[in-house]
Design a protein around this motif. Structure first.
Motif, PDB file in Angstrom:
ATOM      1  N   LEU A 195       0.847  -1.195   0.000  1.00  0.00           N
ATOM      2  CA  LEU A 195       0.000   0.000   0.000  1.00  0.00           C
ATOM      3  C   LEU A 195       0.876   1.235   0.000  1.00  0.00           C
ATOM      4  O   LEU A 195       1.758   1.394   0.848  1.00  0.00           O
ATOM      5  CB  LEU A 195      -0.916   0.024   1.221  1.00  0.00           C
ATOM      6  N   TYR A 196       0.612   2.135  -0.958  1.00  0.00           N
ATOM      7  CA  TYR A 196       1.254   3.447  -1.003  1.00  0.00           C
ATOM      8  C   TYR A 196       0.156   4.489  -0.924  1.00  0.00           C
ATOM      9  O   TYR A 196      -0.721   4.549  -1.789  1.00  0.00           O
ATOM     10  CB  TYR A 196       2.054   3.606  -2.295  1.00  0.00           C
ATOM     11  N   ALA A 197       0.169   5.304   0.128  1.00  0.00           N
ATOM     12  CA  ALA A 197      -0.846   6.329   0.331  1.00  0.00           C
ATOM     13  C   ALA A 197      -0.179   7.679   0.466  1.00  0.00           C
ATOM     14  O   ALA A 197       0.668   7.875   1.340  1.00  0.00           O
ATOM     15  CB  ALA A 197      -1.683   6.012   1.568  1.00  0.00           C
ATOM     16  N   LEU A 224       0.771  12.887   4.675  1.00  0.00           N
ATOM     17  CA  LEU A 224      -0.552  12.669   5.262  1.00  0.00           C
ATOM     18  C   LEU A 224      -0.676  13.444   6.563  1.00  0.00           C
ATOM     19  O   LEU A 224       0.292  13.593   7.308  1.00  0.00           O
ATOM     20  CB  LEU A 224      -0.782  11.178   5.530  1.00  0.00           C
ATOM     21  N   ASN A 225      -1.891  13.905   6.833  1.00  0.00           N
ATOM     22  CA  ASN A 225      -2.202  14.576   8.093  1.00  0.00           C
ATOM     23  C   ASN A 225      -3.358  13.820   8.738  1.00  0.00           C
ATOM     24  O   ASN A 225      -4.516  14.018   8.384  1.00  0.00           O
ATOM     25  CB  ASN A 225      -2.569  16.033   7.828  1.00  0.00           C
ATOM     26  N   LEU A 226      -3.030  12.931   9.676  1.00  0.00           N
ATOM     27  CA  LEU A 226      -4.013  12.003  10.216  1.00  0.00           C
ATOM     28  C   LEU A 226      -4.150  12.146  11.722  1.00  0.00           C
ATOM     29  O   LEU A 226      -3.184  12.474  12.419  1.00  0.00           O
ATOM     30  CB  LEU A 226      -3.609  10.556   9.894  1.00  0.00           C
ATOM     31  N   ASP A 227      -5.343  11.855  12.196  1.00  0.00           N
ATOM     32  CA  ASP A 227      -5.560  11.707  13.633  1.00  0.00           C
ATOM     33  C   ASP A 227      -5.324  10.268  14.071  1.00  0.00           C
ATOM     34  O   ASP A 227      -4.907  10.024  15.212  1.00  0.00           O
ATOM     35  CB  ASP A 227      -7.000  12.115  14.000  1.00  0.00           C
ATOM     36  N   PHE A 228      -5.570   9.331  13.141  1.00  0.00           N
ATOM     37  CA  PHE A 228      -5.564   7.918  13.530  1.00  0.00           C
ATOM     38  C   PHE A 228      -5.192   7.054  12.334  1.00  0.00           C
ATOM     39  O   PHE A 228      -5.726   7.225  11.233  1.00  0.00           O
ATOM     40  CB  PHE A 228      -6.960   7.546  14.044  1.00  0.00           C
ATOM     41  N   PHE A 229      -4.256   6.130  12.547  1.00  0.00           N
ATOM     42  CA  PHE A 229      -3.955   5.110  11.539  1.00  0.00           C
ATOM     43  C   PHE A 229      -3.764   3.779  12.252  1.00  0.00           C
ATOM     44  O   PHE A 229      -2.965   3.670  13.190  1.00  0.00           O
ATOM     45  CB  PHE A 229      -2.689   5.428  10.746  1.00  0.00           C
ATOM     46  N   ASP A 271       7.020   9.257   5.499  1.00  0.00           N
ATOM     47  CA  ASP A 271       7.688  10.481   5.073  1.00  0.00           C
ATOM     48  C   ASP A 271       6.703  11.648   5.106  1.00  0.00           C
ATOM     49  O   ASP A 271       5.641  11.579   4.490  1.00  0.00           O
ATOM     50  CB  ASP A 271       8.263  10.302   3.657  1.00  0.00           C
ATOM     51  N   ASP A 272       7.063  12.679   5.838  1.00  0.00           N
ATOM     52  CA  ASP A 272       6.256  13.900   5.909  1.00  0.00           C
ATOM     53  C   ASP A 272       4.820  13.597   6.346  1.00  0.00           C
ATOM     54  O   ASP A 272       3.851  13.966   5.679  1.00  0.00           O
ATOM     55  CB  ASP A 272       6.265  14.608   4.540  1.00  0.00           C
ATOM     56  N   VAL A 273       4.710  12.899   7.454  1.00  0.00           N
ATOM     57  CA  VAL A 273       3.407  12.475   7.970  1.00  0.00           C
ATOM     58  C   VAL A 273       3.202  13.039   9.372  1.00  0.00           C
ATOM     59  O   VAL A 273       4.121  13.025  10.195  1.00  0.00           O
ATOM     60  CB  VAL A 273       3.296  10.931   8.001  1.00  0.00           C
ATOM     61  N   SER A 274       2.000  13.530   9.611  1.00  0.00           N
ATOM     62  CA  SER A 274       1.601  13.946  10.944  1.00  0.00           C
ATOM     63  C   SER A 274       0.457  13.045  11.385  1.00  0.00           C
ATOM     64  O   SER A 274      -0.595  13.013  10.739  1.00  0.00           O
ATOM     65  CB  SER A 274       1.153  15.414  10.937  1.00  0.00           C
ATOM     66  N   VAL A 275       0.664  12.281  12.451  1.00  0.00           N
ATOM     67  CA  VAL A 275      -0.356  11.356  12.917  1.00  0.00           C
ATOM     68  C   VAL A 275      -0.349  11.341  14.447  1.00  0.00           C
ATOM     69  O   VAL A 275       0.706  11.231  15.074  1.00  0.00           O
ATOM     70  CB  VAL A 275      -0.129   9.927  12.342  1.00  0.00           C
ATOM     71  N   THR A 276      -1.540  11.469  15.011  1.00  0.00           N
ATOM     72  CA  THR A 276      -1.658  11.489  16.470  1.00  0.00           C
ATOM     73  C   THR A 276      -1.513  10.095  17.059  1.00  0.00           C
ATOM     74  O   THR A 276      -0.801   9.889  18.042  1.00  0.00           O
ATOM     75  CB  THR A 276      -3.012  12.101  16.881  1.00  0.00           C
ATOM     76  N   HIS A 277      -2.192   9.123  16.453  1.00  0.00           N
ATOM     77  CA  HIS A 277      -2.133   7.733  16.935  1.00  0.00           C
ATOM     78  C   HIS A 277      -1.754   6.822  15.780  1.00  0.00           C
ATOM     79  O   HIS A 277      -2.442   6.775  14.755  1.00  0.00           O
ATOM     80  CB  HIS A 277      -3.489   7.314  17.508  1.00  0.00           C
ATOM     81  N   LEU A 278      -0.644   6.101  15.936  1.00  0.00           N
ATOM     82  CA  LEU A 278      -0.154   5.181  14.908  1.00  0.00           C
ATOM     83  C   LEU A 278      -0.045   3.788  15.498  1.00  0.00           C
ATOM     84  O   LEU A 278       0.654   3.577  16.495  1.00  0.00           O
ATOM     85  CB  LEU A 278       1.212   5.636  14.388  1.00  0.00           C
TER      86      LEU A 278
END
Length: 486
Positions: free
Chosen positions: A234-236, A259-264, A278-285
């Motif tokens: 998967l490439y997102a 990506l700018n995510l709250d949850f993944f 790369d260049d991702v902002s995520v609160t919960h991973l």
């Protein structure tokens, strides 16, 4: 100005390719006349560009027969044709070329925004080739919009690449892709529900690319749920949602970008081998509990909570490559603990680290005595050079007894003060001393140089280099004595 230059370059490329193809024909025509027509068809298929195939088919009757009966690949690019060609002329040319073949397997049609086709000829191309087509790469703007899934469903298609398209009303019972293994959606407008249905309609899919999708959701906090038992990669990138839940029992490669995510959350069976962020902002991973097969972790431009992230990947005992590049710590008092890396990843062979080295934390990062015994390639970098960088480089090399290659990455800004220039000169002197001791290590440098706003090239003051500078000589001698170990 840039557009004019771009058009000139494309025109030059077309002329060079046309000239090269003419030379190719003049040399190979006498020999190819003795080849079977099937072989000629296979050779012409590797030309790729439909423009060259059209020229070749007009050469002689045998080549015309090869193009008709044995050509399996055609590619139409708007840049391959004269800029003054009209949309109507392109429609006729593509129609005539496709309809002269009888067994086309790979079709690529990419037209720029200057051309907007009628739906009728596009539907005709798809209907004519649907029985034999294995791969379709499609970027065509039409009026009205053409439902690609409806035209290509229930066929032998294995690869589908859609660009600048709109997908609505997916019907899994009818638009089913039983042979599809690779699906790429770029600049596509689709709802989260339709995307989930589309993935479910591909029972053999292995690779999914989602790039710059315009996701339509019903709730205020957008959620995208995807599920596949066969998906391996998967490439997102730039997907406009807040939450992603991926259920994939056989996923091996996960690549998250911009990506700018709250949850993944990844729900699987621990088959992940390659993780890139790369260049991702995520609160919960959450990428799962089992890391038994994880071999590569590549994280860059990422706000990282090191203890939490380390706890997540620390069970990856088979990790062979770890890259933490340009990471920013959530807590400014955090630093990557090389002792923990050495203990948790005994099979690590390639280590890449680049982050800001702050005063007072260097000793903590290099504490302990465990060695990185299998590391053969070490990459270290800075964004803002400081006097601590040399300490860090030496301490990391001391931990890698079997090191074969060292790569120093740096960003060179305009040195405004004498102290800044002297710091770079001192570091260079230190590296010279380092190379004298570790003569078996191949040392390489890769520097990015910032340019001034006016676009002029900046020259760094290497005239300040003093091979006899005492600062790093003293550091080198002290580091050799104490080994930078606690």
């Amino acid at each position: 100005m840039r557009r004019t230059k771009g058009r000139k370059m494309r025109k030059l490329n077309r002329l060079l390719r046309a000239r090269s193809f003419a030379i190719f024909l003049s040399y190979t025509l006498p020999f190819m006349e003795h080849l079977p027509v099937e072989v000629i068809g296979n050779i012409l298929s590797h030309l790729g560009a439909a423009r060259d195939v059209v020229v070749a088919s007009a050469t002689c009757r045998k080549w015309r027969e090869a193009c008709r009966k044995h050509l399996h690949t055609l590619s139409f690019e708007s840049d391959d044709w004269p800029r003054d060609i009209t949309t109507r002329q392109l429609e006729i040319l593509i129609t005539q070329t496709i309809f002269q073949t009888i067994g086309l397997q790979c079709l690529s049609i990419h037209m720029d925004s200057a051309h907007e086709f009628s739906a009728a000829p596009v539907v005709a191309w798809l209907m004519y080739t649907r029985e034999t087509l294995r791969s379709l790469s499609y970027n065509v703007r039409t009026t009205p919009n053409v439902n690609i899934l409806e035209k290509c469903g229930r066929q032998k298609l294995e690869t589908l690449d859609l660009d600048h398209n709109s997908i609505t009303g997916v019907e899994p019972s009818y638009q089913r892709f039983t042979c599809l293994k690779s699906l790429s959606l770029r600049h596509v407008n689709i709802s989260a529900f339709d995307l989930s249905l589309l993935l479910a309609a591909c029972p053999r899919i292995e690779s999914l690319t989602l790039d710059a999708l315009e996701i339509v959701t019903s709730d205020s906090q957008s959620l995208m749920e995807l599920s596949s038992q066969t998906l391996k990669c998967l490439y997102a990138k730039s997907v406009g949602v807040d939450k992603i839940i991926l259920e994939a029992d056989n996923l091996e490669i996960l690549n998250l970008n911009a990506l700018n995510l709250d949850f993944f959350e990844l729900i699987g069976k621990g088959t992940l081998r390659h993780l890139k962020i790369d260049d991702v902002s995520v609160t919960h991973l959450d990428i799962g509990e089992s890391m038994d097969h994880l071999e590569v972790v590549d994280v860059s431009n990422f706000l990282i909570v090191w203890p939490k992230f380390y706890h997540m990947i620390s069970r990856a005992s088979k990790l062979r490559r770890l890259r933490l590049w340009g990471v920013v710590f959530d807590d400014e008092d955090e630093i990557i603990d090389s002792e923990s890396i050495a203990i948790s990843f005994p099979q690590l062979k390639h280590l890449s680290l680049s982050y800001e080295i702050r005063d007072g934390l260097l000793h903590y990062g290099l504490r302990g005595s465990s060695s990185l015994g299998n590391v053969a390639v070490l990459e270290l970098g800075w964004t803002v050079i400081s006097e601590h960088f040399g300490h860090w480089v030496f301490g990391m090399i001391e931990r890698c007894p079997n090191l074969k290659k060292l790569v120093i990455h740096g960003v060179l800004n305009e040195a405004k003060t004498r102290e800044e220039r002297q710091m770079l000169a001192n570091f260079t002197s230190f590296i010279v001393c380092l190379m004298r001791k570790y003569i078996h290590v191949d040392v390489q440098f890769e520097y990015d140089i910032f340019r001034s706003p006016c676009g002029e090239h900046l020259e760094i003051g290497f005239s300040q280099l003093d091979p006899s500078a005492p600062y790093y000589d003293d550091l080198f001698r002290q580091g050799s004595r104490r080994g930078f170990a606690a």
